[in-house]
Design an enzyme around this catalytic site. Structure first.
Site, PDB file in Angstrom:
ATOM      1  N   LYS A  96     -27.316 -18.439  14.111  1.00 35.62           N
ATOM      2  CA  LYS A  96     -27.755 -17.621  15.250  1.00 35.62           C
ATOM      3  C   LYS A  96     -28.141 -18.477  16.460  1.00 35.62           C
ATOM      4  O   LYS A  96     -28.245 -19.705  16.362  1.00 35.62           O
ATOM      5  CB  LYS A  96     -28.931 -16.744  14.803  1.00 35.62           C
ATOM      6  CG  LYS A  96     -28.547 -15.734  13.713  1.00 35.62           C
ATOM      7  CD  LYS A  96     -29.692 -14.764  13.437  1.00 35.62           C
ATOM      8  CE  LYS A  96     -29.315 -13.771  12.355  1.00 35.62           C
ATOM      9  NZ  LYS A  96     -30.361 -12.729  12.176  1.00 35.62           N
ATOM     10  N   TYR A 124     -23.883  -4.960  14.442  1.00 35.75           N
ATOM     11  CA  TYR A 124     -25.162  -4.524  13.870  1.00 35.75           C
ATOM     12  C   TYR A 124     -25.343  -3.003  13.925  1.00 35.75           C
ATOM     13  O   TYR A 124     -26.474  -2.520  13.831  1.00 35.75           O
ATOM     14  CB  TYR A 124     -26.319  -5.219  14.589  1.00 35.75           C
ATOM     15  CG  TYR A 124     -26.587  -6.636  14.103  1.00 35.75           C
ATOM     16  CD1 TYR A 124     -26.965  -6.878  12.789  1.00 35.75           C
ATOM     17  CD2 TYR A 124     -26.481  -7.722  14.956  1.00 35.75           C
ATOM     18  CE1 TYR A 124     -27.227  -8.162  12.324  1.00 35.75           C
ATOM     19  CE2 TYR A 124     -26.745  -9.027  14.511  1.00 35.75           C
ATOM     20  CZ  TYR A 124     -27.121  -9.220  13.187  1.00 35.75           C
ATOM     21  OH  TYR A 124     -27.391 -10.498  12.733  1.00 35.75           O
ATOM     22  N   ASN A 178     -34.148 -15.841  13.173  1.00 40.38           N
ATOM     23  CA  ASN A 178     -34.268 -16.349  11.801  1.00 40.38           C
ATOM     24  C   ASN A 178     -33.060 -17.197  11.379  1.00 40.38           C
ATOM     25  O   ASN A 178     -32.730 -17.299  10.203  1.00 40.38           O
ATOM     26  CB  ASN A 178     -34.566 -15.218  10.817  1.00 40.38           C
ATOM     27  CG  ASN A 178     -33.434 -14.224  10.696  1.00 40.38           C
ATOM     28  OD1 ASN A 178     -32.456 -14.303  11.433  1.00 40.38           O
ATOM     29  ND2 ASN A 178     -33.556 -13.289   9.784  1.00 40.38           N
ATOM     30  N   HIS A 206     -27.518 -15.353   9.553  1.00 41.39           N
ATOM     31  CA  HIS A 206     -27.212 -14.035   8.979  1.00 41.39           C
ATOM     32  C   HIS A 206     -26.277 -14.233   7.807  1.00 41.39           C
ATOM     33  O   HIS A 206     -25.413 -15.116   7.859  1.00 41.39           O
ATOM     34  CB  HIS A 206     -26.526 -13.128  10.013  1.00 41.39           C
ATOM     35  CG  HIS A 206     -25.829 -11.940   9.384  1.00 41.39           C
ATOM     36  ND1 HIS A 206     -26.490 -10.777   9.082  1.00 41.39           N
ATOM     37  CD2 HIS A 206     -24.552 -11.774   8.951  1.00 41.39           C
ATOM     38  CE1 HIS A 206     -25.637  -9.936   8.496  1.00 41.39           C
ATOM     39  NE2 HIS A 206     -24.450 -10.518   8.417  1.00 41.39           N
ATOM     40  N   GLU A 220     -17.207  -7.742   7.342  1.00 42.26           N
ATOM     41  CA  GLU A 220     -17.726  -8.633   8.375  1.00 42.26           C
ATOM     42  C   GLU A 220     -16.751  -9.782   8.643  1.00 42.26           C
ATOM     43  O   GLU A 220     -16.564 -10.188   9.785  1.00 42.26           O
ATOM     44  CB  GLU A 220     -19.106  -9.154   7.972  1.00 42.26           C
ATOM     45  CG  GLU A 220     -20.154  -8.042   7.970  1.00 42.26           C
ATOM     46  CD  GLU A 220     -21.540  -8.480   7.492  1.00 42.26           C
ATOM     47  OE1 GLU A 220     -22.445  -7.635   7.484  1.00 42.26           O
ATOM     48  OE2 GLU A 220     -21.723  -9.667   7.132  1.00 42.26           O
TER      49      GLU A 220
HETATM   50  P1  CMP Z   1     -29.867 -10.229   9.705  1.00 35.79           P
HETATM   51  O1  CMP Z   1     -29.601 -10.672   8.318  1.00 35.79           O
HETATM   52  O2  CMP Z   1     -29.011 -10.791  10.772  1.00 35.79           O
HETATM   53  O3  CMP Z   1     -29.743  -8.620   9.769  1.00 35.79           O
HETATM   54  C1  CMP Z   1     -30.441  -7.855  10.746  1.00 35.79           C
HETATM   55  C2  CMP Z   1     -31.420  -8.661  11.517  1.00 35.79           C
HETATM   56  O4  CMP Z   1     -32.383  -7.936  12.222  1.00 35.79           O
HETATM   57  C3  CMP Z   1     -32.207  -9.534  10.578  1.00 35.79           C
HETATM   58  O5  CMP Z   1     -31.383 -10.552  10.068  1.00 35.79           O
HETATM   59  C4  CMP Z   1     -33.346  -9.985  11.476  1.00 35.79           C
HETATM   60  O6  CMP Z   1     -33.065 -11.174  12.160  1.00 35.79           O
HETATM   61  C5  CMP Z   1     -33.434  -8.869  12.519  1.00 35.79           C
HETATM   62  N1  CMP Z   1     -34.729  -8.199  12.534  1.00 35.79           N
HETATM   63  C6  CMP Z   1     -35.567  -8.173  13.584  1.00 35.79           C
HETATM   64  N2  CMP Z   1     -36.675  -7.484  13.277  1.00 35.79           N
HETATM   65  C7  CMP Z   1     -36.535  -7.068  11.986  1.00 35.79           C
HETATM   66  C8  CMP Z   1     -37.367  -6.299  11.105  1.00 35.79           C
HETATM   67  N3  CMP Z   1     -38.552  -5.815  11.484  1.00 35.79           N
HETATM   68  N4  CMP Z   1     -36.887  -6.062   9.851  1.00 35.79           N
HETATM   69  C9  CMP Z   1     -35.678  -6.544   9.458  1.00 35.79           C
HETATM   70  N5  CMP Z   1     -34.856  -7.265  10.280  1.00 35.79           N
HETATM   71  C10 CMP Z   1     -35.291  -7.521  11.530  1.00 35.79           C
END
Ligand code: CMP
Length: 140
Positions: free
Chosen positions: A11, A51, A114, A117, A128
């Site tokens: 990311k 998303y 984070n 993904h 995906e």
């Molecule tokens: P990802 O695995 O990319 O899938 C959805 C993303 O939403 C997740 O990682 C997080 O980076 C992001 N995200 C932001 N806020 C939240 C939240 N409260 N709960 C879950 N995912 C979140």
């Protein structure tokens, strides 16, 4: 155990801090082979569609804005049990809950930023992967 493919995104927080090599080393040292990889800057439309499953969630708009805030690395990883293995290596979505040694424990800045993904099932991985790669882009 079956050889699987999974889809991964490094990311914008990871590209900004030049962490792509360190994260890829974790994947490779744990038996995942990078069989396709591209650095891209997602458009709003791409991020929204990718998303879309989270469209009703309160964090959706912020998530889309974050994912278009800088370049990302989209990648396809192959190996034994790749979907679950990649998820184990990533750690919990919220870095506060991530286990020691996982990518998110080591590098994530927040639940949004984070670092990585990963697909949550083989079926989603196939969808995906197809969203970003043609079959001829994947070389095992
Ligand atoms: P990802 O695995 O990319 O899938 C959805 C993303 O939403 C997740 O990682 C997080 O980076 C992001 N995200 C932001 N806020 C939240 C939240 N409260 N709960 C879950 N995912 C979140």
């Amino acid at each position: 155990m079956a050889i699987e493919r999974t889809f991964s995104i490094l990311k914008p927080d990871a590209t900004r801090r030049n962490l792509t090599g360190k994260i890829n080393a974790i994947f490779e040292e744990n038996g995942l082979k990078i069989i396709g990889q591209r650095r891209i800057w997602m458009s709003q439309a791409q991020a929204k569609a990718f998303y879309a499953v989270h469209a009703a969630r309160p964090f959706y708009n912020d998530l889309v804005e974050f994912m278009v805030s800088g370049p990302v690395v989209v990648q396809v990883l192959e190996g034994e049990n790749a979907v679950a293995k990649h998820r184990d290596l990533m750690g919990a979505t919220n870095p506060a809950n991530a286990a020691e040694g996982t990518v998110r424990k080591l590098y994530a800045e927040s639940i949004e930023a984070n670092s990585v993904h990963g697909s949550d099932s083989a079926e989603n991985a196939a969808n995906e992967i197809a969203y970003f790669f043609a079959g001829c882009d994947l070389v095992g």
